[in-house]
Design a protein around this motif. Structure first.
Motif, PDB file in Angstrom:
ATOM      1  N   LYS A 103     -11.859 -30.736  -7.594  1.00 50.37           N
ATOM      2  CA  LYS A 103     -11.602 -30.106  -6.290  1.00 50.37           C
ATOM      3  C   LYS A 103     -12.680 -29.074  -5.963  1.00 50.37           C
ATOM      4  N   ASP A 208      -4.400 -27.614   0.216  1.00 51.78           N
ATOM      5  CA  ASP A 208      -4.643 -28.635  -0.798  1.00 51.78           C
ATOM      6  C   ASP A 208      -3.625 -29.751  -0.604  1.00 51.78           C
ATOM      7  N   THR A 210      -2.504 -31.848  -2.616  1.00 49.67           N
ATOM      8  CA  THR A 210      -1.563 -31.991  -3.732  1.00 49.67           C
ATOM      9  C   THR A 210      -0.545 -30.858  -3.779  1.00 49.67           C
ATOM     10  N   SER A 224      -4.062 -39.420   6.710  1.00 54.78           N
ATOM     11  CA  SER A 224      -5.025 -38.966   5.711  1.00 54.78           C
ATOM     12  C   SER A 224      -6.053 -40.070   5.557  1.00 54.78           C
ATOM     13  N   THR A 227      -9.357 -39.777   1.875  1.00 54.40           N
ATOM     14  CA  THR A 227      -9.141 -38.488   1.219  1.00 54.40           C
ATOM     15  C   THR A 227      -8.662 -38.642  -0.211  1.00 54.40           C
ATOM     16  N   ILE A 228      -7.596 -39.420  -0.399  1.00 49.33           N
ATOM     17  CA  ILE A 228      -6.871 -39.368  -1.662  1.00 49.33           C
ATOM     18  C   ILE A 228      -7.693 -39.933  -2.809  1.00 49.33           C
ATOM     19  N   HIS A 230     -10.594 -39.139  -3.338  1.00 48.88           N
ATOM     20  CA  HIS A 230     -11.419 -38.009  -3.764  1.00 48.88           C
ATOM     21  C   HIS A 230     -10.608 -36.973  -4.551  1.00 48.88           C
ATOM     22  N   VAL A 231      -9.304 -37.145  -4.607  1.00 50.16           N
ATOM     23  CA  VAL A 231      -8.422 -36.253  -5.365  1.00 50.16           C
ATOM     24  C   VAL A 231      -8.547 -36.597  -6.848  1.00 50.16           C
ATOM     25  N   GLN A 235      -3.909 -36.653 -10.137  1.00 52.30           N
ATOM     26  CA  GLN A 235      -3.126 -35.989  -9.103  1.00 52.30           C
ATOM     27  C   GLN A 235      -2.968 -36.825  -7.831  1.00 52.30           C
ATOM     28  N   GLN A 236      -3.493 -38.044  -7.835  1.00 53.52           N
ATOM     29  CA  GLN A 236      -3.427 -38.841  -6.611  1.00 53.52           C
ATOM     30  C   GLN A 236      -1.996 -39.242  -6.258  1.00 53.52           C
ATOM     31  N   ALA A 239      -0.427 -36.421  -4.468  1.00 48.79           N
ATOM     32  CA  ALA A 239      -0.864 -36.297  -3.075  1.00 48.79           C
ATOM     33  C   ALA A 239      -0.037 -37.200  -2.169  1.00 48.79           C
TER      34      ALA A 239
END
Length: 378
Positions: A103, A208, A210, A224, A227-228, A230-231, A235-236, A239
């Protein structure tokens, strides 16, 4: 004399929650706000990590037990945990200070590189990771319109999480029938650019995905985009769960994800190009024209972190969260388009045929193509 609290902050406040304690928030106003400004200037209160508060803030929000406050500066609500103001130092726990390295990488990339614009006004993110050629414009615009069909049409709050600068007109059109378009992002540069586009119908929040600082069941719709993946990998799922949590029952939201190297269509579709490139490289070496290496080779450009899961992961981990349908957004990636779609009428025709096939087989190409739309109905 203090300025009145803006209408957008009054409207959103009942739906906000503290990202650290998950309790509700209320405004700091009147004499309390005056005293808060005085305490900040005197250095009596600090951010969560102990650093001084340097923001020239306009308004503030405080959680129910009075342990943490969040500042509003230039109409951007700072709701990231590391930007919280610690009013009770004893309430600060070590884990509250942690931010995953991925992040931090993402935040730095987009603040320093991704959301800077070139002389034509195009963002670096778009020039690197999108096909901006005229030959592709119609296809990409039709894919944007396709995504809009899977969103709740109207309501009070439309959540655009990891909104970036709302860089395409289509992104702004998705929320035209809403009272407010909430832009949430890690990048303050992105939110400033989004404010220039949306103006007063936008709400701008550093947050954030998440740990969305919104209460359950409050948003009328969400999106979104890109985006996800890139998490951080682990933690995806969280999210996706956060997006489903904040969505109002009976409403709908959508995510554009990427299967990355797990897309069979792209894996096989690039085989002819890779063979051709290998053949050209072999011919150049044979003729003594090897490509530049070592000091002569240009260093690769900085890239944001990414990790794409496969379809089976979605089916097992994400679908049970309420994302029950997988349809195609775009079946081909930018590399494929830049390699195979040549300028002119033939390239446009090929993309029109591709779009028509995506409309006929949305679920098949959502599963096997590059970019699926994962639709949440609650």
């Amino acid at each position: 004399m203090l300025d009145p609290i803006p209408a957008y902050l009054i409207a959103l406040q009942p739906f906000l929650r503290c990202p650290l304690t998950h309790s509700g928030l209320h405004h700091i106003f009147g004499q309390d706000l005056v005293d808060f400004h005085r305490a900040v200037k005197a250095g009596e209160i600090t951010h969560l990590d102990g650093s001084p508060v340097k923001t020239d803030f306009q308004w503030g929000l405080i959680n129910e037990d009075g342990s943490f406050a969040y500042l509003v500066s230039d109409d951007i609500i700072a709701m990231l945990p590391d930007l919280a103001v610690a009013l009770k130092p004893e309430a600060v726990k070590p884990e509250m200070l942690e931010m995953a390295a991925e992040k931090q990488n993402l935040r730095s990339f987009y603040d320093e590189i991704g959301w800077t614009a070139d002389e034509r006004g195009d963002f670096v993110d778009a020039t690197r990771f999108e096909d901006l050629r005229p030959v592709s414009a119609e296809y990409i615009e039709r894919c944007h319109a396709r995504f809009g069909k899977h969103l709740t049409y109207s309501g009070q709050f439309f959540l655009d999480i990891a909104s970036g600068p709302v860089q395409y007109d289509a992104y702004a059109r998705y929320s035209l029938a809403y009272n407010y378009h909430i832009c949430g992002d890690l990048s303050v540069r992105a939110l400033r650019a989004a404010k220039e586009r949306l103006g007063p119908r936008g709400i701008y929040m550093l947050c954030d995905i998440t740990n969305i600082p919104l209460k359950d069941d409050g948003m009328d719709g969400f999106m979104s985009l890109h985006t996800i993946y890139h998490v951080p990998q682990a933690q995806q799922k969280q999210a996706f769960a956060e997006l489903a949590r904040v969505l109002k029952p009976g409403q709908q939201g959508a995510v554009v994800y990427s299967w990355g190297p797990h897309s069979p269509l792209m894996r096989w579709g690039m085989v002819p190009w890779n063979i051709w490139q290998g053949l050209k490289g072999w011919i150049k070496r044979l003729l003594g024209r090897a490509p530049a290496t070592g000091a002569e080779a240009a260093p690769p450009p900085a890239k944001p972190y990414r990790h794409q899961h496969d379809y089976d992961w979605y089916r097992q981990e994400v679908r049970p969260l309420g994302f029950g349908e997988c349809r195609v957004w775009r079946s081909v990636n930018v590399t494929f388009m830049r390699r195979y779609i040549r300028p002119g009428w033939l390239g446009r025709t090929l993309l029109r045929i591709l779009y028509a096939k995506e409309e006929v087989f949305p679920h098949i190409l959502g599963r096997y193509g590059q970019y699926p739309i994962l639709i949440c109905k609650k």
